[in-house]
Design an enzyme around this catalytic site. Sequence first.
Site, PDB file in Angstrom:
ATOM      1  N   TYR A  39       0.827  -1.206   0.000  1.00 30.87           N
ATOM      2  CA  TYR A  39       0.000   0.000   0.000  1.00 30.87           C
ATOM      3  C   TYR A  39       0.861   1.257   0.000  1.00 30.87           C
ATOM      4  O   TYR A  39       0.374   2.336  -0.357  1.00 30.87           O
ATOM      5  CB  TYR A  39      -0.926   0.054   1.220  1.00 30.87           C
ATOM      6  CG  TYR A  39      -1.974  -1.027   1.313  1.00 30.87           C
ATOM      7  CD1 TYR A  39      -2.179  -1.948   0.276  1.00 30.87           C
ATOM      8  CD2 TYR A  39      -2.776  -1.129   2.445  1.00 30.87           C
ATOM      9  CE1 TYR A  39      -3.135  -2.937   0.397  1.00 30.87           C
ATOM     10  CE2 TYR A  39      -3.742  -2.116   2.558  1.00 30.87           C
ATOM     11  CZ  TYR A  39      -3.914  -3.024   1.531  1.00 30.87           C
ATOM     12  OH  TYR A  39      -4.871  -4.005   1.643  1.00 30.87           O
ATOM     13  N   HIS A  97       0.313 -11.653   2.000  1.00 22.80           N
ATOM     14  CA  HIS A  97      -0.682 -10.870   1.260  1.00 22.80           C
ATOM     15  C   HIS A  97      -1.310 -11.667   0.113  1.00 22.80           C
ATOM     16  O   HIS A  97      -2.532 -11.661  -0.069  1.00 22.80           O
ATOM     17  CB  HIS A  97      -0.036  -9.589   0.721  1.00 22.80           C
ATOM     18  CG  HIS A  97      -1.010  -8.509   0.425  1.00 22.80           C
ATOM     19  ND1 HIS A  97      -0.682  -7.179   0.417  1.00 22.80           N
ATOM     20  CD2 HIS A  97      -2.329  -8.542   0.116  1.00 22.80           C
ATOM     21  CE1 HIS A  97      -1.743  -6.452   0.136  1.00 22.80           C
ATOM     22  NE2 HIS A  97      -2.751  -7.264  -0.067  1.00 22.80           N
TER      23      HIS A  97
END
Length: 267
Positions: A39, A97
Amino acid sequence: MSIPAFGLGTFRLQGQTVIDSVSQALALGYRHIDTAQIYGNEAEVGQAIAASGVPRDELFVTTKIWTEHLGRTQLMPSLEQSLAKLGLSQLDLVLIHWPSPAAAVPLADTLAALQAAKAQGLTRQIGVSNFPIALLREAIALCGPGEIVTNQVELHPYLQNRALAAYARSQGVKLTSYMTLAYGKVLADPLILALAEQYAATPAQLVLAWAMQHGYAVIPSSTQAAHLRSNLDARTLRLSAADMARIDALERGERLVNPEGLAPAWD
């Protein structure tokens, strides 16, 4: 510490925008913050946490290891960098992730590194994200029961992942729903609109309540204080069994997150 059922997501929020979102959320009472290495906002999330004055032991902070850091020798240094950016000495939860593309890094290697990070106190709990049943089963077999605490997956009324949800529940693994509002698509659904009016709730509150009532954790994001405050009220909204079933019937297998080169073989 169990995963809080309600949290704040920070996907796609950058710079001052994510600082403001996290700051406002913490001021309103949010205590579960979800971020990720990819991110690119861990430092800003950490800045907002530090400025909030909220005691560390009241917070639950999650980050996720990106695919290029899944190797035995890469994972722990990358996690230490994440901790430095966040200004924390320990995470509450660290997730893989995405599965390693084309299984380039053996899952056993990644999980061994993740368990080592836990043993050294870099994180209190570990889990996975975007794992289908086969990979979740493999992860549980490698780690042992009780080690994988969550699988964070796309889950909303249009994509309910029922087979995965049933398997995870049978193994004591909590699902964390991301994209719970389906990029906002479900908020315009006629049934959701009608039920929201019936319950004197917003469509977002209704859908978030539906997910939590199924036992999933949710991490909606927002940049607007009014929406952040409104979403919190989903925690106290209870839907009837009949209305839960009506929302369940919206299932249509509509997957919105399916990145080429990253996505596994979904169930």
